[in-house]
Design a protein around this motif. Structure first.
Motif, PDB file in Angstrom:
ATOM      1  N   THR A   1       0.856  -1.186   0.000  1.00 51.57           N
ATOM      2  CA  THR A   1       0.000   0.000   0.000  1.00 51.57           C
ATOM      3  C   THR A   1       0.890   1.234   0.000  1.00 51.57           C
ATOM      4  N   GLU A   2       0.284   2.392  -0.043  1.00 49.56           N
ATOM      5  CA  GLU A   2       1.041   3.641  -0.127  1.00 49.56           C
ATOM      6  C   GLU A   2       1.959   3.820   1.083  1.00 49.56           C
ATOM      7  N   LEU A   3       3.056   4.536   0.856  1.00 47.95           N
ATOM      8  CA  LEU A   3       4.046   4.770   1.901  1.00 47.95           C
ATOM      9  C   LEU A   3       3.928   6.194   2.435  1.00 47.95           C
ATOM     10  N   PRO A   4       4.176   6.397   3.731  1.00 55.28           N
ATOM     11  CA  PRO A   4       4.045   7.736   4.317  1.00 55.28           C
ATOM     12  C   PRO A   4       5.272   8.603   4.072  1.00 55.28           C
ATOM     13  N   VAL A   5       5.052   9.906   3.893  1.00 54.12           N
ATOM     14  CA  VAL A   5       6.136  10.886   3.789  1.00 54.12           C
ATOM     15  C   VAL A   5       5.726  12.142   4.558  1.00 54.12           C
ATOM     16  N   SER A   6       6.720  12.941   4.884  1.00 54.87           N
ATOM     17  CA  SER A   6       6.479  14.185   5.615  1.00 54.87           C
ATOM     18  C   SER A   6       7.017  15.359   4.816  1.00 54.87           C
ATOM     19  N   VAL A   7       6.408  16.517   4.998  1.00 54.64           N
ATOM     20  CA  VAL A   7       6.924  17.744   4.415  1.00 54.64           C
ATOM     21  C   VAL A   7       8.020  18.250   5.344  1.00 54.64           C
ATOM     22  N   GLY A   8       9.200  18.498   4.787  1.00 47.46           N
ATOM     23  CA  GLY A   8      10.328  18.968   5.590  1.00 47.46           C
ATOM     24  C   GLY A   8      10.224  20.433   5.959  1.00 47.46           C
TER      25      GLY A   8
ATOM     26  N   THR B   1      12.926  19.502  11.774  1.00 46.31           N
ATOM     27  CA  THR B   1      11.623  18.899  12.059  1.00 46.31           C
ATOM     28  C   THR B   1      10.805  18.811  10.774  1.00 46.31           C
ATOM     29  N   ALA B   2       9.610  18.272  10.910  1.00 50.03           N
ATOM     30  CA  ALA B   2       8.651  18.259   9.802  1.00 50.03           C
ATOM     31  C   ALA B   2       7.948  19.611   9.768  1.00 50.03           C
ATOM     32  N   GLY B   3       7.378  19.952   8.619  1.00 46.37           N
ATOM     33  CA  GLY B   3       6.631  21.197   8.487  1.00 46.37           C
ATOM     34  C   GLY B   3       5.304  21.124   9.237  1.00 46.37           C
ATOM     35  N   THR B   4       4.668  22.277   9.413  1.00 45.99           N
ATOM     36  CA  THR B   4       3.390  22.353  10.123  1.00 45.99           C
ATOM     37  C   THR B   4       2.307  22.787   9.139  1.00 45.99           C
ATOM     38  N   PRO B   5       1.239  21.974   8.982  1.00 50.79           N
ATOM     39  CA  PRO B   5       0.168  22.364   8.050  1.00 50.79           C
ATOM     40  C   PRO B   5      -0.640  23.543   8.592  1.00 50.79           C
ATOM     41  N   VAL B   6      -1.067  24.426   7.676  1.00 51.02           N
ATOM     42  CA  VAL B   6      -1.873  25.588   8.037  1.00 51.02           C
ATOM     43  C   VAL B   6      -3.329  25.190   8.206  1.00 51.02           C
ATOM     44  N   GLY B   7      -3.806  24.295   7.361  1.00 54.68           N
ATOM     45  CA  GLY B   7      -5.202  23.873   7.380  1.00 54.68           C
ATOM     46  C   GLY B   7      -5.322  22.536   6.683  1.00 54.68           C
ATOM     47  N   PRO B   8      -6.374  22.341   5.896  1.00 53.56           N
ATOM     48  CA  PRO B   8      -6.512  21.077   5.151  1.00 53.56           C
ATOM     49  C   PRO B   8      -5.335  20.885   4.187  1.00 53.56           C
ATOM     50  N   ILE B   9      -4.910  19.634   4.050  1.00 56.74           N
ATOM     51  CA  ILE B   9      -3.744  19.300   3.226  1.00 56.74           C
ATOM     52  C   ILE B   9      -4.201  18.744   1.882  1.00 56.74           C
TER      53      ILE B   9
ATOM     54  N   TRP C   1       1.727  24.989   4.097  1.00 54.55           N
ATOM     55  CA  TRP C   1       2.652  24.590   5.153  1.00 54.55           C
ATOM     56  C   TRP C   1       3.401  25.812   5.688  1.00 54.55           C
ATOM     57  N   LEU C   2       3.620  25.836   6.996  1.00 57.44           N
ATOM     58  CA  LEU C   2       4.410  26.882   7.644  1.00 57.44           C
ATOM     59  C   LEU C   2       5.697  26.274   8.177  1.00 57.44           C
ATOM     60  N   TYR C   3       6.689  27.142   8.378  1.00 60.19           N
ATOM     61  CA  TYR C   3       7.867  26.682   9.099  1.00 60.19           C
ATOM     62  C   TYR C   3       7.448  26.413  10.542  1.00 60.19           C
ATOM     63  N   THR C   4       7.884  25.322  11.093  1.00 60.50           N
ATOM     64  CA  THR C   4       7.512  24.933  12.452  1.00 60.50           C
ATOM     65  C   THR C   4       8.168  25.895  13.449  1.00 60.50           C
TER      66      THR C   4
ATOM     67  N   GLY D   1       6.404  19.787  14.500  1.00 60.33           N
ATOM     68  CA  GLY D   1       5.758  19.661  13.194  1.00 60.33           C
ATOM     69  C   GLY D   1       4.857  18.440  13.138  1.00 60.33           C
ATOM     70  N   THR D   2       4.448  18.094  11.925  1.00 64.94           N
ATOM     71  CA  THR D   2       3.523  16.975  11.731  1.00 64.94           C
ATOM     72  C   THR D   2       4.149  15.956  10.794  1.00 64.94           C
ATOM     73  N   ARG D   3       4.373  14.734  11.308  1.00 58.77           N
ATOM     74  CA  ARG D   3       5.023  13.678  10.523  1.00 58.77           C
ATOM     75  C   ARG D   3       4.016  12.825   9.766  1.00 58.77           C
ATOM     76  N   ASN D   4       4.478  12.251   8.645  1.00 60.51           N
ATOM     77  CA  ASN D   4       3.732  11.242   7.877  1.00 60.51           C
ATOM     78  C   ASN D   4       2.316  11.687   7.532  1.00 60.51           C
ATOM     79  N   THR D   5       2.185  12.890   7.034  1.00 57.27           N
ATOM     80  CA  THR D   5       0.867  13.435   6.696  1.00 57.27           C
ATOM     81  C   THR D   5       0.433  13.092   5.277  1.00 57.27           C
ATOM     82  N   LEU D   6       1.357  12.650   4.454  1.00 56.67           N
ATOM     83  CA  LEU D   6       1.052  12.368   3.054  1.00 56.67           C
ATOM     84  C   LEU D   6       1.392  10.928   2.716  1.00 56.67           C
TER      85      LEU D   6
END
Length: 194
Positions: free
Chosen positions: A48-55, A68-76, A105-108, A114-119
């Motif tokens: 199945t799909e693999l997780p990744v994070s926005v740096g 760290t991972a990036g921080t989402p502003v709202g819906p991704i 995405w914002l700088y953490t 930040g938020t890991r494995n969001t995608l």
């Protein structure tokens, strides 16, 4: 850290053709040597799909050595994989419009992680197949010649490595930079056994 499902299947099947088998059981000589005694084998793998994070780019929110991972502003915007990219990053990308998506995405901030494995990006997939045949030598039964033909990535699928999704690389944000699997390859082998 999150490989949800991974399927593997292996098989070997001796084709029922040739001397003493269901089809052409009475064959001899050239017919049996050419058509009889073939074996087909294969391997199929799928995940199945693999997780990744926005740096977070070159900003160290919690540690001078580890970003760290990036921080989402709202819906991704979920990943879709496209080669028709709007915004000029060029090449296959995880999003159709990466220049718009980077603003999600914002700088953490310092002290946060930040938020890991969001995608999720494509998982791994592969289908290999092989054909083999053993020829008995006419001068001695215990001497054989084994022929093998193997094809790896038979369907010639392309699976990309994790994309470049670091906030500091605006010009390449979301670009796939490499291939996780090899293109189709074939190999042939002859082995004499005695």
């Amino acid at each position: 850290y999150d490989q949800r499902h991974l399927w593997n299947m292996w098989w070997i099947y001796e084709l029922p053709v040739g001397k003493g088998r269901k089809f052409l059981s009475g064959s001899r000589g050239v017919v049996d040597h050419v058509l009889g005694g073939w074996t087909v084998s294969g391997v199929w793998s799928q995940s199945t799909e693999l997780p990744v994070s926005v740096g977070n780019g070159l900003f160290w929110a919690t540690n001078w050595n580890v970003t760290t991972a990036g921080t989402p502003v709202g819906p991704i915007s979920q990943s879709t994989k496209t080669k028709n990219v709007t915004g000029g990053t060029g090449g296959p990308n995880i999003w159709p419009n990466p220049k718009q998506t980077i603003n999600e995405w914002l700088y953490t901030p310092p002290g946060q992680s930040g938020t890991r494995n969001t995608l999720r990006v494509d998982g791994l997939s592969g289908f290999d197949i092989g054909f083999s045949k053993r020829f008995r030598m006419p001068f001695r039964e215990k001497h054989t010649l084994m022929f093998r033909w193997e094809t790896f990535n038979l369907l010639n699928q392309v699976r990309f490595t994790a994309p470049d999704i670091d906030r500091s690389s605006v010009s390449t944000f979301g670009n796939y930079t490499g291939q996780a699997n090899d293109p189709r390859q074939m190999q042939f082998a002859l082995r004499y056994e005695f």
